[in-house]
Design a protein around this motif. Structure first.
Motif, short mmCIF file in Angstrom:
data_model
loop_
_atom_site.label_atom_id
_atom_site.label_comp_id
_atom_site.label_asym_id
_atom_site.label_seq_id
_atom_site.Cartn_x
_atom_site.Cartn_y
_atom_site.Cartn_z
N ILE A 159 -10.24 1.78 2.26
CA ILE A 159 -8.84 1.57 1.87
C ILE A 159 -8.86 0.42 0.86
N SER A 160 -9.25 0.74 -0.34
CA SER A 160 -9.56 -0.30 -1.33
C SER A 160 -8.34 -1.05 -1.81
N ASP A 161 -7.16 -0.38 -1.83
CA ASP A 161 -5.98 -1.10 -2.30
C ASP A 161 -5.56 -2.17 -1.28
N TRP A 162 -5.63 -1.85 0.02
CA TRP A 162 -5.32 -2.86 1.02
C TRP A 162 -6.33 -4.00 0.97
N ALA A 163 -7.60 -3.67 0.74
CA ALA A 163 -8.62 -4.72 0.62
C ALA A 163 -8.29 -5.64 -0.55
N PHE A 164 -7.80 -5.07 -1.66
CA PHE A 164 -7.42 -5.88 -2.82
C PHE A 164 -6.33 -6.88 -2.43
N TRP A 165 -5.30 -6.42 -1.69
CA TRP A 165 -4.21 -7.32 -1.33
C TRP A 165 -4.67 -8.41 -0.37
N ILE A 166 -5.54 -8.06 0.54
CA ILE A 166 -6.08 -9.07 1.46
C ILE A 166 -6.84 -10.13 0.67
N LYS A 167 -7.68 -9.71 -0.25
CA LYS A 167 -8.42 -10.66 -1.08
C LYS A 167 -7.46 -11.54 -1.88
N ALA A 168 -6.41 -10.93 -2.43
CA ALA A 168 -5.45 -11.71 -3.22
C ALA A 168 -4.81 -12.80 -2.38
N MET A 169 -4.43 -12.47 -1.16
CA MET A 169 -3.84 -13.48 -0.29
C MET A 169 -4.83 -14.57 0.07
N LYS A 170 -6.07 -14.18 0.31
CA LYS A 170 -7.07 -15.16 0.75
C LYS A 170 -7.43 -16.15 -0.35
N ILE A 171 -7.24 -15.78 -1.61
CA ILE A 171 -7.51 -16.74 -2.68
C ILE A 171 -6.24 -17.48 -3.10
N GLY A 172 -5.13 -17.21 -2.42
CA GLY A 172 -3.91 -17.96 -2.68
C GLY A 172 -3.03 -17.41 -3.79
N ALA A 173 -3.10 -16.11 -4.06
CA ALA A 173 -2.23 -15.52 -5.08
C ALA A 173 -0.76 -15.72 -4.71
N ASN A 174 0.06 -15.94 -5.72
CA ASN A 174 1.48 -16.21 -5.52
C ASN A 174 2.27 -14.89 -5.65
N PHE A 175 2.89 -14.48 -4.53
CA PHE A 175 3.68 -13.26 -4.50
C PHE A 175 5.16 -13.59 -4.66
N TRP A 176 5.85 -12.83 -5.49
CA TRP A 176 7.30 -12.94 -5.64
C TRP A 176 7.91 -11.62 -5.25
N MET A 177 8.89 -11.64 -4.35
CA MET A 177 9.47 -10.39 -3.85
C MET A 177 10.71 -10.01 -4.65
N SER A 178 10.62 -8.85 -5.28
CA SER A 178 11.74 -8.33 -6.05
C SER A 178 12.76 -7.70 -5.10
N SER A 179 14.03 -7.76 -5.48
CA SER A 179 15.07 -7.07 -4.72
C SER A 179 15.24 -5.63 -5.18
N ARG A 180 14.48 -5.25 -6.19
CA ARG A 180 14.64 -3.90 -6.76
C ARG A 180 13.82 -2.87 -5.98
N TYR A 181 14.29 -1.65 -6.06
CA TYR A 181 13.56 -0.49 -5.55
C TYR A 181 13.07 0.26 -6.79
N THR A 182 11.81 0.06 -7.12
CA THR A 182 11.33 0.45 -8.45
C THR A 182 10.70 1.83 -8.52
N HIS A 183 10.28 2.39 -7.38
CA HIS A 183 9.60 3.67 -7.36
C HIS A 183 10.27 4.63 -6.38
N VAL A 184 10.25 5.90 -6.74
CA VAL A 184 10.57 6.95 -5.78
C VAL A 184 9.24 7.56 -5.33
N VAL A 185 8.99 7.51 -4.03
CA VAL A 185 7.72 7.95 -3.48
C VAL A 185 7.91 9.30 -2.78
N ASP A 186 7.19 10.29 -3.26
CA ASP A 186 7.31 11.65 -2.71
C ASP A 186 6.40 11.78 -1.50
N ILE A 187 6.93 11.43 -0.35
CA ILE A 187 6.12 11.44 0.86
C ILE A 187 5.83 12.85 1.36
N ASP A 188 6.49 13.85 0.76
CA ASP A 188 6.27 15.24 1.17
C ASP A 188 5.34 16.00 0.24
#
Length: 216
Positions: A159-188
């Motif tokens: 699960i390489s994308d989750w591994a990327f986020w874990i690494k980003a947090m562990k090195i202290g990356a600064n996350f900013w949370m947007s209030s926008r809903y930017t993508h429509v995800v076709d879960i079907d």
């Protein structure tokens, strides 16, 4: 003034994903803030299917998701990068936050709307360190310098994308949370790239990374 240029990318191979190309590019064309680059990764014998589409083509030898993403992002020359799965869609306002993002932000965490109408708000990166599998949503905007520092998606992780986020947090990356809903995800969407089941080994890899048993 800050350079908040952005490249958007997708990956595509095979007929079941190519059928999404017209709608994917139509959604990109409808963006209110236009991307500086549009990049699509595909296989060597499928380049011709991208003829006529307004994108730079990144060629990858094998249909390995992580490798195709890395090949696509390697073409980016912008400050920011953002991916959108070929079976998902950007919403028109998806890039509207970027002109005003502060220089110390590394990740803009975004919200999504599913094709069932569910709204999932942006999540803090800390969620990934806490073991929350929905810690960061895949289309979030990443500062390219962070991507390059971490080496993109690491194929050693299932699960390489989750591994990327874990690494980003562990090195202290600064996350900013947007209030926008930017993508429509076709879960079907049948056989969507991002809906594979994962084994216990895949989660063990992430736990080892979170705990420090495996170094960043």
């Amino acid at each position: 003034m800050s350079d908040n240029s952005v490249a958007v990318w997708g990956i595509v191979w095979g007929e079941k994903y190519r059928v999404h190309l017209p709608d994917w590019f139509a959604a990109v064309d409808a963006l209110e803030v236009k991307p500086n680059q549009i990049i699509m990764a595909t296989l060597p014998d499928e380049v011709q299917f991208l003829d006529g589409y307004p994108c730079e083509v990144a060629v990858c030898e094998y249909p390995i998701v992580e490798r195709m993403v890395n090949v696509a992002v390697a073409k980016a020359k912008t400050t920011w990068i953002s991916g959108c799965a070929i079976d998902d869609r950007y919403r028109p306002e998806a890039l509207n936050d970027l002109p005003d993002i502060a220089d110390d932000v590394d990740v803009v965490s975004i919200g999504i709307i599913t094709t069932k109408g569910q709204r999932i708000a942006a999540r803090p990166g800390q969620n990934m360190l806490d073991g929350n599998p929905c810690g960061v949503l895949g289309g979030s905007f990443i500062r390219r310098s962070l991507w390059e520092r971490l080496g993109g998606y690491d194929e050693r992780y299932m699960i390489s994308d989750w591994a990327f986020w874990i690494k980003a947090m562990k090195i202290g990356a600064n996350f900013w949370m947007s209030s926008r809903y930017t993508h429509v995800v076709d879960i079907d969407s049948p056989g969507r790239i991002s809906s594979n089941g994962w084994s216990a080994e895949a989660y063990r890899q992430l736990d080892d990374l979170r705990s420090g048993r495996v170094p960043v």
